[in-house]
Write an enzyme that holds these catalytic residues in place. Structure first.
Site, PDB file in Angstrom:
ATOM      1  N   LYS A 115      44.150  35.083  49.597  1.00 27.72           N
ATOM      2  CA  LYS A 115      44.287  36.957  49.626  1.00 27.72           C
ATOM      3  C   LYS A 115      44.736  37.271  50.819  1.00 27.72           C
ATOM      4  O   LYS A 115      45.477  38.303  50.841  1.00 27.72           O
ATOM      5  CB  LYS A 115      42.992  37.287  49.306  1.00 27.72           C
ATOM      6  CG  LYS A 115      42.565  36.993  47.754  1.00 27.72           C
ATOM      7  CD  LYS A 115      41.612  38.094  47.097  1.00 27.72           C
ATOM      8  CE  LYS A 115      41.228  37.682  45.752  1.00 27.72           C
ATOM      9  NZ  LYS A 115      40.439  38.532  44.953  1.00 27.72           N
ATOM     10  N   LYS A 207      45.850  30.120  38.379  1.00 27.86           N
ATOM     11  CA  LYS A 207      44.931  30.537  37.595  1.00 27.86           C
ATOM     12  C   LYS A 207      45.243  32.053  37.132  1.00 27.86           C
ATOM     13  O   LYS A 207      45.941  32.844  37.663  1.00 27.86           O
ATOM     14  CB  LYS A 207      43.365  30.600  38.200  1.00 27.86           C
ATOM     15  CG  LYS A 207      43.286  31.727  39.398  1.00 27.86           C
ATOM     16  CD  LYS A 207      41.707  31.893  39.535  1.00 27.86           C
ATOM     17  CE  LYS A 207      41.490  33.104  40.380  1.00 27.86           C
ATOM     18  NZ  LYS A 207      40.355  33.799  40.378  1.00 27.86           N
ATOM     19  N   LYS A 210      43.537  38.823  37.849  1.00 28.22           N
ATOM     20  CA  LYS A 210      43.679  40.215  37.693  1.00 28.22           C
ATOM     21  C   LYS A 210      44.637  40.802  38.507  1.00 28.22           C
ATOM     22  O   LYS A 210      45.481  41.686  38.070  1.00 28.22           O
ATOM     23  CB  LYS A 210      42.475  41.137  38.213  1.00 28.22           C
ATOM     24  CG  LYS A 210      41.015  40.700  37.566  1.00 28.22           C
ATOM     25  CD  LYS A 210      39.884  41.727  38.030  1.00 28.22           C
ATOM     26  CE  LYS A 210      38.556  41.357  37.643  1.00 28.22           C
ATOM     27  NZ  LYS A 210      37.942  40.581  38.821  1.00 28.22           N
TER      28      LYS A 210
HETATM   29  N1  AQP Z   1      41.307  32.261  35.610  1.00 24.19           N
HETATM   30  C1  AQP Z   1      39.851  32.115  35.393  1.00 24.19           C
HETATM   31  N2  AQP Z   1      39.256  31.201  34.626  1.00 24.19           N
HETATM   32  C2  AQP Z   1      37.833  31.039  34.435  1.00 24.19           C
HETATM   33  N3  AQP Z   1      36.980  31.979  35.291  1.00 24.19           N
HETATM   34  C3  AQP Z   1      37.411  32.980  35.835  1.00 24.19           C
HETATM   35  N4  AQP Z   1      37.118  33.838  36.700  1.00 24.19           N
HETATM   36  C4  AQP Z   1      38.215  34.480  37.381  1.00 24.19           C
HETATM   37  N5  AQP Z   1      39.333  34.031  36.874  1.00 24.19           N
HETATM   38  C5  AQP Z   1      38.956  33.016  36.138  1.00 24.19           C
HETATM   39  C6  AQP Z   1      35.571  34.268  36.963  1.00 24.19           C
HETATM   40  O1  AQP Z   1      35.362  35.483  36.710  1.00 24.19           O
HETATM   41  C7  AQP Z   1      34.258  36.119  37.531  1.00 24.19           C
HETATM   42  C8  AQP Z   1      34.536  37.404  37.911  1.00 24.19           C
HETATM   43  O2  AQP Z   1      35.720  37.174  38.917  1.00 24.19           O
HETATM   44  P1  AQP Z   1      36.012  38.261  39.920  1.00 24.19           P
HETATM   45  O3  AQP Z   1      36.324  39.407  39.343  1.00 24.19           O
HETATM   46  O4  AQP Z   1      34.501  38.378  40.746  1.00 24.19           O
HETATM   47  O5  AQP Z   1      36.729  37.690  40.923  1.00 24.19           O
HETATM   48  P2  AQP Z   1      37.957  36.570  40.806  1.00 24.19           P
HETATM   49  O6  AQP Z   1      37.629  35.436  40.779  1.00 24.19           O
HETATM   50  O7  AQP Z   1      38.657  36.947  42.068  1.00 24.19           O
HETATM   51  O8  AQP Z   1      38.847  37.039  39.701  1.00 24.19           O
HETATM   52  P3  AQP Z   1      40.423  37.393  39.403  1.00 24.19           P
HETATM   53  O9  AQP Z   1      40.663  37.674  38.038  1.00 24.19           O
HETATM   54  O10 AQP Z   1      41.010  36.044  39.939  1.00 24.19           O
HETATM   55  O11 AQP Z   1      40.737  38.519  40.280  1.00 24.19           O
HETATM   56  P4  AQP Z   1      41.643  38.612  41.590  1.00 24.19           P
HETATM   57  O12 AQP Z   1      43.077  38.581  41.130  1.00 24.19           O
HETATM   58  O13 AQP Z   1      41.244  40.023  42.068  1.00 24.19           O
HETATM   59  O14 AQP Z   1      41.284  37.475  42.623  1.00 24.19           O
HETATM   60  C9  AQP Z   1      33.996  34.934  38.474  1.00 24.19           C
HETATM   61  O15 AQP Z   1      32.754  33.895  38.044  1.00 24.19           O
HETATM   62  C10 AQP Z   1      35.097  33.940  38.223  1.00 24.19           C
HETATM   63  O16 AQP Z   1      34.963  32.546  38.668  1.00 24.19           O
END
Ligand code: AQP
Length: 346
Positions: A115, A207, A210
């Site tokens: 990030k 992966k 968001k």
């Molecule tokens: N691609 C994924 N597959 C399985 N699990 C996932 N999680 C996120 N992406 C995947 C799980 O969702 C939960 C919430 O995630 P978060 O919002 O706290 O943060 P993150 O992991 O950073 O999610 P994103 O969607 O990838 O957001 P950005 O793009 O902002 O970094 C967690 O349990 C995570 O493991």
């Protein structure tokens, strides 16, 4: 050995575009664990602002994650649903953990490296300290189990390291205050199910996320049937037919991902998906996957929209949850302050 009462905690960031990965990797497990555990589910808004968030959007997104929790089947009466910033124990404990954790531990976190990118000096201090706040989220409730996706494994290991170091650094004080040989549990991650890492629909090696600039990379929980079907139709694949055995998915990340999504949505194994679709082309498999995704996600999206139409009701859920979360965290934080040697008001 100090015994800890089983308790589940997990959180989701209100950073927009809640997607199928968040749902299958985390929220589905949150729902299932309600049957067997006391659960605390948190919208981690303080984590969200480690990168810039538009204030109006942030409020909307906090309500949207809450709506997703409830629409997916989390019961905010039997269990606790709230947003992090309403319970000050998170911030207070995070500060103490900032003084327990080492800078080197934070620097090694792959999420920080991803990030912050090349311009590390310009990242917020909060982004670096993110795992320390996450440890506080979990340990403010002495949570024993945390359901998360694969990507959070390293942060959970760091939570255990912080708990262990706190237990060691303050061992004498912990014992003197009658807490036995450990103040905090060594929390177990629950990285379970067939969908712990859902990949981007545009690139099977990244992966689903968001923050991916391409909306075609993910299926959002708020997507309607047409959008879901179109994204699956356009999903990247290779030219071969689906194999008959899971071995044949090796080296085919996009095929593996789509079969994994089908399996997770249908509640069957990848092999069972291949028993049905092995030998068929993606042109036959994709419409079946789209139908299944619409059937499973459509009602959740519709319920989210219904809940979002009444923001006052969502705010009430969060306020009630915050009061209950605070009642659990407050005595745990008071105990930490005693152990550390702070003087507090009685
Ligand atoms: N691609 C994924 N597959 C399985 N699990 C996932 N999680 C996120 N992406 C995947 C799980 O969702 C939960 C919430 O995630 P978060 O919002 O706290 O943060 P993150 O992991 O950073 O999610 P994103 O969607 O990838 O957001 P950005 O793009 O902002 O970094 C967690 O349990 C995570 O493991």
């Amino acid at each position: 050995m100090t015994e800890f009462q089983p308790r589940v905690f997990s959180g989701v960031q209100p950073t927009g575009n809640l997607h199928l990965g968040n749902y299958l990797g985390a929220i589905v497990n949150f729902v299932a664990l309600q049957e067997s555990h006391d659960c605390i589910y948190c919208v981690v808004d303080m984590h969200a602002i480690t990168v810039w968030q538009d204030p109006t959007e942030l409020s909307r997104q906090i309500r949207e994650v809450t709506a997703a929790f409830v629409a997916a089947g989390i019961d905010p009466v039997k269990h606790v649903v709230f947003n992090q910033s309403q319970v000050s124990a998170h911030a207070e404990l995070a500060w103490i953990f900032n003084c327990v954790a080492r800078i080197g531990w934070m620097n090694r976190m792959t999420q920080f490296k991803d990030k912050a990118g090349k311009d590390k000096e310009n990242a917020s201090l909060g982004l670096l300290a993110y795992p320390s706040l996450m440890a506080a989220d979990i340990l403010a409730y002495k949570a024993t189990h945390v359901p998360v996706g694969e990507d959070q494994k390293q942060h959970l290991e760091l939570t255990r390291d912080i708990a262990q170091k706190f237990n060691n650094d303050y061992a004498a004080s912990i014992a003197a205050h009658g807490y036995g040989d450990a103040y905090f549990p060594l929390t177990e991650p629950l990285i379970t199910g067939p969908a712990t890492r859902i990949m981007s629909l545009r690139d099977g090696t990244k992966k689903m996320s968001k923050s991916d600039p391409s909306d075609y990379s993910r299926i959002n929980l708020t997507d309607d049937a047409d959008a879901i079907a179109q994204k699956i139709r356009k999903a990247k694949t290779d030219a071969d037919a689906l194999p008959s055995e899971t071995e044949g998915l090796k080296g085919r990340p996009e095929a593996d991902n789509l079969v994994g999504i089908y399996a997770a949505l249908a509640g069957i194994s990848k092999q069972q998906v291949l028993d049905q679709f092995g030998g068929q082309q993606f042109s036959a498999f994709k419409p079946a996957l789209a139908d299944l995704a619409v059937q499973k996600l459509g009602p959740i999206g519709a319920e989210m929209r219904r809940l979002m139409a009444d923001p006052g009701h969502i705010d009430q859920i969060l306020a009630n949850g915050a009061l209950r979360a605070d009642a659990i965290a407050r005595p745990i934080l008071d105990g930490v302050k005693d152990v550390v040697g702070f003087i507090r008001r009685n």
